[in-house]
Write a protein that holds these residues in place. Structure first.
Motif, PDB file in Angstrom:
ATOM      1  N   LEU A  99      40.148  24.970  37.758  1.00 10.13           N
ATOM      2  CA  LEU A  99      39.886  26.072  38.689  1.00 10.13           C
ATOM      3  C   LEU A  99      39.445  25.560  40.056  1.00 10.13           C
ATOM      4  O   LEU A  99      39.867  26.068  41.089  1.00 10.13           O
ATOM      5  N   THR A 100      38.605  24.547  40.036  1.00 10.05           N
ATOM      6  CA  THR A 100      38.115  23.993  41.297  1.00 10.05           C
ATOM      7  C   THR A 100      39.282  23.493  42.151  1.00 10.05           C
ATOM      8  O   THR A 100      39.265  23.615  43.371  1.00 10.05           O
ATOM      9  N   GLN A 103      41.398  26.785  43.475  1.00  9.31           N
ATOM     10  CA  GLN A 103      40.771  27.904  44.167  1.00  9.31           C
ATOM     11  C   GLN A 103      41.136  27.994  45.641  1.00  9.31           C
ATOM     12  O   GLN A 103      41.019  29.044  46.245  1.00  9.31           O
ATOM     13  N   ARG A 106      45.953  30.327  48.162  1.00 11.64           N
ATOM     14  CA  ARG A 106      45.788  31.703  48.595  1.00 11.64           C
ATOM     15  C   ARG A 106      46.132  32.712  47.485  1.00 11.64           C
ATOM     16  O   ARG A 106      45.370  33.652  47.237  1.00 11.64           O
ATOM     17  N   ALA A 107      47.257  32.495  46.791  1.00 11.08           N
ATOM     18  CA  ALA A 107      47.667  33.418  45.724  1.00 11.08           C
ATOM     19  C   ALA A 107      46.597  33.519  44.639  1.00 11.08           C
ATOM     20  O   ALA A 107      46.338  34.591  44.099  1.00 11.08           O
ATOM     21  N   TYR A 110      43.817  35.750  45.868  1.00 10.62           N
ATOM     22  CA  TYR A 110      44.224  37.157  45.777  1.00 10.62           C
ATOM     23  C   TYR A 110      44.190  37.642  44.329  1.00 10.62           C
ATOM     24  O   TYR A 110      43.744  38.749  44.045  1.00 10.62           O
ATOM     25  N   ALA A 111      44.700  36.786  43.429  1.00 10.55           N
ATOM     26  CA  ALA A 111      44.715  37.164  42.011  1.00 10.55           C
ATOM     27  C   ALA A 111      43.294  37.492  41.547  1.00 10.55           C
ATOM     28  O   ALA A 111      43.068  38.497  40.872  1.00 10.55           O
ATOM     29  N   PHE A 112      42.338  36.669  41.983  1.00 13.85           N
ATOM     30  CA  PHE A 112      40.969  36.908  41.543  1.00 13.85           C
ATOM     31  C   PHE A 112      40.369  38.164  42.169  1.00 13.85           C
ATOM     32  O   PHE A 112      39.520  38.805  41.569  1.00 13.85           O
ATOM     33  N   MET A 113      40.820  38.501  43.357  1.00 17.18           N
ATOM     34  CA  MET A 113      40.356  39.769  43.938  1.00 17.18           C
ATOM     35  C   MET A 113      40.778  40.938  43.050  1.00 17.18           C
ATOM     36  O   MET A 113      40.015  41.876  42.826  1.00 17.18           O
ATOM     37  N   GLY A 114      42.011  40.866  42.553  1.00 12.71           N
ATOM     38  CA  GLY A 114      42.483  41.904  41.634  1.00 12.71           C
ATOM     39  C   GLY A 114      41.729  41.876  40.315  1.00 12.71           C
ATOM     40  O   GLY A 114      41.328  42.911  39.779  1.00 12.71           O
ATOM     41  N   ILE A 115      41.507  40.642  39.822  1.00 15.41           N
ATOM     42  CA  ILE A 115      40.853  40.490  38.518  1.00 15.41           C
ATOM     43  C   ILE A 115      39.435  41.050  38.536  1.00 15.41           C
ATOM     44  O   ILE A 115      38.976  41.653  37.568  1.00 15.41           O
ATOM     45  N   ARG A 116      38.754  40.901  39.687  1.00 14.67           N
ATOM     46  CA  ARG A 116      37.388  41.446  39.764  1.00 14.67           C
ATOM     47  C   ARG A 116      37.376  42.953  39.548  1.00 14.67           C
ATOM     48  O   ARG A 116      36.465  43.495  38.922  1.00 14.67           O
TER      49      ARG A 116
ATOM     50  N   VAL B  44      31.549  37.094  38.643  1.00 15.47           N
ATOM     51  CA  VAL B  44      32.532  38.079  38.190  1.00 15.47           C
ATOM     52  C   VAL B  44      33.815  37.365  37.736  1.00 15.47           C
ATOM     53  O   VAL B  44      34.412  37.724  36.716  1.00 15.47           O
ATOM     54  N   PHE B 151      41.382  48.482  46.032  1.00 15.80           N
ATOM     55  CA  PHE B 151      40.653  47.976  44.867  1.00 15.80           C
ATOM     56  C   PHE B 151      40.002  49.106  44.070  1.00 15.80           C
ATOM     57  O   PHE B 151      39.865  49.014  42.850  1.00 15.80           O
ATOM     58  N   LEU B 154      42.803  50.278  42.000  1.00 10.87           N
ATOM     59  CA  LEU B 154      43.088  49.297  40.942  1.00 10.87           C
ATOM     60  C   LEU B 154      42.036  49.378  39.837  1.00 10.87           C
ATOM     61  O   LEU B 154      42.371  49.341  38.644  1.00 10.87           O
ATOM     62  N   SER B 175      46.023  43.158  36.710  1.00  8.89           N
ATOM     63  CA  SER B 175      45.225  43.248  37.935  1.00  8.89           C
ATOM     64  C   SER B 175      45.435  42.037  38.832  1.00  8.89           C
ATOM     65  O   SER B 175      45.382  42.149  40.059  1.00  8.89           O
ATOM     66  N   ALA B 176      45.666  40.873  38.203  1.00  2.00           N
ATOM     67  CA  ALA B 176      45.923  39.671  38.999  1.00  2.00           C
ATOM     68  C   ALA B 176      47.206  39.847  39.809  1.00  2.00           C
ATOM     69  O   ALA B 176      47.253  39.533  41.002  1.00  2.00           O
ATOM     70  N   GLY B 179      46.612  42.256  42.539  1.00  2.06           N
ATOM     71  CA  GLY B 179      45.775  41.604  43.539  1.00  2.06           C
ATOM     72  C   GLY B 179      46.601  40.709  44.460  1.00  2.06           C
ATOM     73  O   GLY B 179      46.431  40.718  45.684  1.00  2.06           O
ATOM     74  N   ILE B 180      47.533  39.922  43.865  1.00  2.40           N
ATOM     75  CA  ILE B 180      48.394  39.041  44.669  1.00  2.40           C
ATOM     76  C   ILE B 180      49.271  39.895  45.595  1.00  2.40           C
ATOM     77  O   ILE B 180      49.379  39.618  46.799  1.00  2.40           O
ATOM     78  N   TYR B 184      48.886  39.764  49.780  1.00  2.00           N
ATOM     79  CA  TYR B 184      49.958  39.406  50.730  1.00  2.00           C
ATOM     80  C   TYR B 184      50.408  40.636  51.523  1.00  2.00           C
ATOM     81  O   TYR B 184      50.656  40.547  52.725  1.00  2.00           O
TER      82      TYR B 184
END
Lengths: 187, 188
Positions: A99-100, A103, A106-107, A110-116, B44, B151, B154, B175-176, B179-180, B184
């Motif tokens: 993960l480090t 991170q 960019r994608a 973004y994926a983690f923004m959705g996952i949150r 989170v 969000f 979502l 969600s991932a 989010g992507i 973008y």
């Protein structure tokens, strides 16, 4: 095969193949421990669930320690607990390293923004399920404690330890008080 | 020393959380924030990753936080810390189980603890909601931000899926992807 080694391998398998924490593990533990290995009976499983829920700590660890101890004493408890933890530990250590590295992409960010946003939904569902358990009893006392612990932890930043101890003691005194009232009523 | 602090923090979390991993979030957050180990957002993310990898949530989160703060040794120490209270308490109970189960005192204590756990998960919900919707603090201007509404939508969609019993991993993957796309699409 040595029973301790067998406990270790069985719980390693349980640890490696259950997603979503302790409650998801119970059916698997039941299948392995009661049906396949015949270490414990069905009654023991319901005891294990009851105990794991009413003692602190991760349900999976509680269950593994209990089954291990009942099957093969202290060493059995150690082996079962080690077994259930090991897959998690290895997988997470690996992911944490990867993960480090990823991170900065960019994608991935973004994926983690959705996952949150999804985590919020999962917490909401856990919240609803726990609330449903409490709601069954329909006690105003329970609702008062829900509100109290919510306000104390979320808004007043009181240490969760004190909230847990306080609510536990409150529940104890309340039940003692109620019992006295009930016995007075029957006199 | 950080390792000792890490051990004690997770020992405390292991000894005082009831009802599984979600109830731990509020406590892990308080510990991690006061020590400066993790940001709210990292926490989170760890919840999501813990949910999408096998094994107990609590152990996954302990390993994550430990690994992030002190590497492999930290991971071992944190995991050991979260396991130890359970292990010791269960060993004691396994020896004198009959008395424990029928004890009315335990029943009374649990009648206070169960609702307390609901409240604590509620607190976790509030703090995660803050981190997701208001990453730069709660303010009126946040509501005019397009990403806020994306969000929020979502989260609502994910909640519907969760309550329809879709598997958490599928919800997280879904969600991932969104989010992507949103990232973008909106040029965040």
């Amino acid at each position: 095969m040595n029973k301790n080694l067998e406990l270790f391998l069985t719980f390693m398998k349980i640890g490696a193949f259950t997603f979503g924490g302790g409650y998801a593990m119970i059916p698997l533990i039941q299948k392995e421990v009661c049906e396949n290995k015949k270490w414990l009976g069905e009654k023991d499983i319901s005891d294990i669930v009851a105990i794991s829920e009413s003692t602190p700590g991760p349900i999976a660890i509680n269950a593994a320690t209990f089954v291990g101890y009942k099957t093969s004493g202290f060493l059995g408890a150690c082996m079962a607990t080690l077994g259930v933890v090991l897959p998690s530990f290895l997988i997470i250590s690996l992911i944490s390293l990867i993960l480090t590295q990823f991170q900065s992409i960019r994608a991935v960010r973004y994926a983690f923004m959705g996952i949150r946003a999804a985590v919020l939904a999962l917490i909401l569902k856990a919240l609803w399920m726990m609330f449903h358990q409490v709601k069954k009893k329909k006690k105003p006392f329970s609702y008062a404690i829900i509100g109290l612990s919510l306000v104390l932890t979320a808004f007043l930043n009181i240490d969760a330890v004190f909230v847990i101890i306080g609510c536990g003691l409150f529940g104890l005194f309340w039940s003692l008080l109620n019992r006295k009232e009930q016995s007075n009523g029957t006199d | 020393m950080v390792l000792i602090k890490l051990f004690l923090a997770f020992l405390k979390i292991g000894a005082f959380t009831f009802g599984g991993g979600y109830a731990m979030i509020a406590m892990i957050q308080a510990e991690a924030e006061s020590q400066g180990w993790l940001t709210q957002e990292e926490l989170v993310d760890f919840v999501a990753l813990s949910e999408s990898t096998p094994g107990p949530l609590a152990v996954n989160m302990a390993t994550f936080v430990g690994m992030r703060t002190c590497g492999v040794l930290g991971a071992i120490i944190a995991t050991l810390g979260i396991i130890l209270p359970s292990f010791i308490i269960i060993l004691i109970i396994a020896k004198c189980f009959e008395r424990y189960e029928k004890s009315k005192a335990v029943g009374g204590i649990m009648s206070g603890l169960k609702p307390a756990v609901v409240g604590m998960i509620g607190a976790a919900f509030i703090s995660v909601a803050r981190a997701v919707f208001f990453p730069s603090g709660v303010s009126v201007s946040a509501f005019s931000d397009v990403s806020f509404w994306v969000f929020l939508g979502l989260s609502a969609a994910a909640s519907v899926l969760a309550f329809r019993k879709m598997h958490p991993i599928k919800i997280i993957l879904f969600s991932a992807v969104i989010g992507i796309g949103a990232g973008y699409g909106l040029g965040l």
